[in-house]
Design an enzyme around this catalytic site. Structure first.
Site, PDB file in Angstrom:
ATOM      1  CG  ASP A 185      10.206  16.451  18.655  1.00 55.27           C
ATOM      2  OD1 ASP A 185       9.991  15.401  18.011  1.00 55.27           O
ATOM      3  OD2 ASP A 185      10.338  16.479  19.890  1.00 55.27           O
ATOM      4  CD  GLU A 245      13.530  15.657  18.749  1.00 57.89           C
ATOM      5  OE1 GLU A 245      14.186  16.724  18.711  1.00 57.89           O
ATOM      6  OE2 GLU A 245      13.028  15.214  19.799  1.00 57.89           O
ATOM      7  CD  GLU A 266      11.680  12.321  22.506  1.00 60.20           C
ATOM      8  OE1 GLU A 266      12.074  13.313  21.861  1.00 60.20           O
ATOM      9  OE2 GLU A 266      10.658  12.327  23.206  1.00 60.20           O
ATOM     10  CG  HIS A 315      14.816  13.816  25.008  1.00 62.32           C
ATOM     11  ND1 HIS A 315      14.193  13.358  26.158  1.00 62.32           N
ATOM     12  CD2 HIS A 315      13.876  14.504  24.324  1.00 62.32           C
ATOM     13  CE1 HIS A 315      12.929  13.735  26.158  1.00 62.32           C
ATOM     14  NE2 HIS A 315      12.707  14.439  25.056  1.00 62.32           N
ATOM     15  CD  GLU A 317      15.041  18.764  24.214  1.00 63.49           C
ATOM     16  OE1 GLU A 317      15.604  17.647  24.199  1.00 63.49           O
ATOM     17  OE2 GLU A 317      13.854  18.941  23.893  1.00 63.49           O
TER      18      GLU A 317
HETATM   19 MG   LIG Z   1      11.387  14.853  20.889  1.00 61.02          MG
END
Ligand SMILES: [Mg+2]
Length: 372
Positions: free
Chosen positions: A197, A223, A249, A299, A324
């Site tokens: 990410d 990400e 997100e 998210h 997650e």
């Molecule tokens: Mg993130």
């Protein structure tokens, strides 16, 4: 049944860092009713900004505070109340903080409906497909490669079959990002899914490089390598990257996700249920994604309230490979519920008690309550 109050409870750790856990400061929403049933929700953004959206007095028909819109209403009319909140905040809302607070209220309304019906929310959503979910450990990339590799080994030892590292010093030097990812892969072996990410945008050329280079290390997704609104960039990246690209997100509302899918070519979207418009809007986003064969992997980087809401939603999805799971150490995450939601061998089970199926730990709330 009538709503008697909408309460915003702000919690905050004594020390808040710029790059830290997603729940260093927290906005819990409680919707109270005249029948003694209280709904719990969470709005995932800056709590003090949230508070203004909740408390603001009437300004104009399309710029109202949310509490005033809800008092005296029947909390079971979730769809009608969602539209009412959206309609009367459109001047300052739609995609930002107003939608974050609507999310917290919507989650609390679903909690009330479940408690009144005596059913867990996932049953109310009309299509439970599974109750056990694989969790990926979600963590921060550490300042040193060695520390990140140690964390990866810990997560594997704790039973996770997948893990994500993000933010920190990622970005700036794509070759270093690839070296770090290769070291994680070498440490955890081929059977563990690895996600990376970036957190903030890198140049498109770097993102293209990472998309190609990460594929050699079997990265499950890359990400947020580009800015949230860079739809042209996402379109170019998703067209050629052998590593799947994920983002979303920071968005709110179904239209933002339609744009990401239609114009950005995204095949994995990551709505945050405590930001996008709650459980109600998440279902609309999920339906749109499913109709396009796009995967929705929400998210979920805040408290166990968000974890519970996310579990109820993904329990109904046709194709959601992972929950997650925030794997950092923070009392607002680990101690907020009487029965915290924990993975067992990397598997998390959706709560089965009525509503969200959670109870807040009052000691934790009293200890971290924030009233600036
Ligand atoms: Mg993130």
């Amino acid at each position: 049944m009538r709503i008697t109050d909408v309460e915003g409870i702000m919690l905050r750790l004594p020390e808040v860092r710029e790059i830290g856990d997603g729940c260093q400061s927290v906005m819990i929403i409680k919707v109270h009713t005249d029948e003694g049933v209280t709904g719990i929700g969470e709005a995932h953004t800056n709590p003090l900004v949230n508070k203004a959206v909740l408390d603001a007095p009437l300004c104009s028909i399309s710029a109202q505070g949310l509490r005033g819109l809800l008092l005296g209403e029947d909390p079971r009319d979730i769809g009608r109340l969602w539209d009412r909140m959206d309609r009367h905040t459109q001047t300052y809302g739609r995609r930002g903080v107003a939608m974050h607070v609507i999310s917290g209220i919507d989650i609390a309304l679903w909690d009330i409906l479940g408690k009144v019906a005596g059913l867990p929310v996932h049953r109310l959503l009309g299509g439970t497909r599974r109750t056990h979910h694989r969790a990926y450990a979600s963590d921060l990339s550490q300042p040193s490669l060695e520390a990140t590799v140690d964390l990866a080994k810990q997560h594997k030892a704790n039973g996770y079959k997948a893990m994500k590292f993000g933010w920190g010093d990622l970005g700036g030097d794509p070759r270093k990002d690839v070296r770090r990812t290769a070291a994680i892969r070498a440490a955890v072996g081929d059977e563990v899914d690895i996600m990376i990410d970036m957190g903030f945008a890198v140049p498109l050329d770097d993102a293209l490089y990472l998309g190609r280079a990460f594929a050699e290390h079997g990265v499950y997704f890359l990400e947020e390598p580009l800015a949230p609104d860079d739809l042209d960039g996402f379109a170019r990246l998703t067209a050629v990257s052998p590593t799947p690209i994920a983002t979303g997100e920071k968005e709110a509302g179904v239209h933002a996700y339609r744009m990401l899918m239609e114009h950005g070519g995204l095949r994995i979207i990551q709505p945050d249920i405590a930001r996008v418009g709650g459980i109600s809007e998440s279902l609309r986003i999920a339906a749109l994604a499913e109709s396009r064969g796009v995967r929705m992997i929400p998210h979920c980087w805040s408290t166990d309230i968000l974890v519970a809401a996310t579990l109820h939603v993904i329990s109904t999805l046709r194709d959601c490979p992972y929950l997650e799971y925030n794997a950092t150490d923070n009392p607002l995450r680990t101690d907020l519920l009487v029965d915290p939601i924990r993975p067992v061998d990397g598997i998390v089970t959706v709560p089965e008690k009525p509503g969200l199926g959670i109870e807040l730990n009052q000691d934790t709330i009293d200890r971290y309550r924030w009233n600036p």
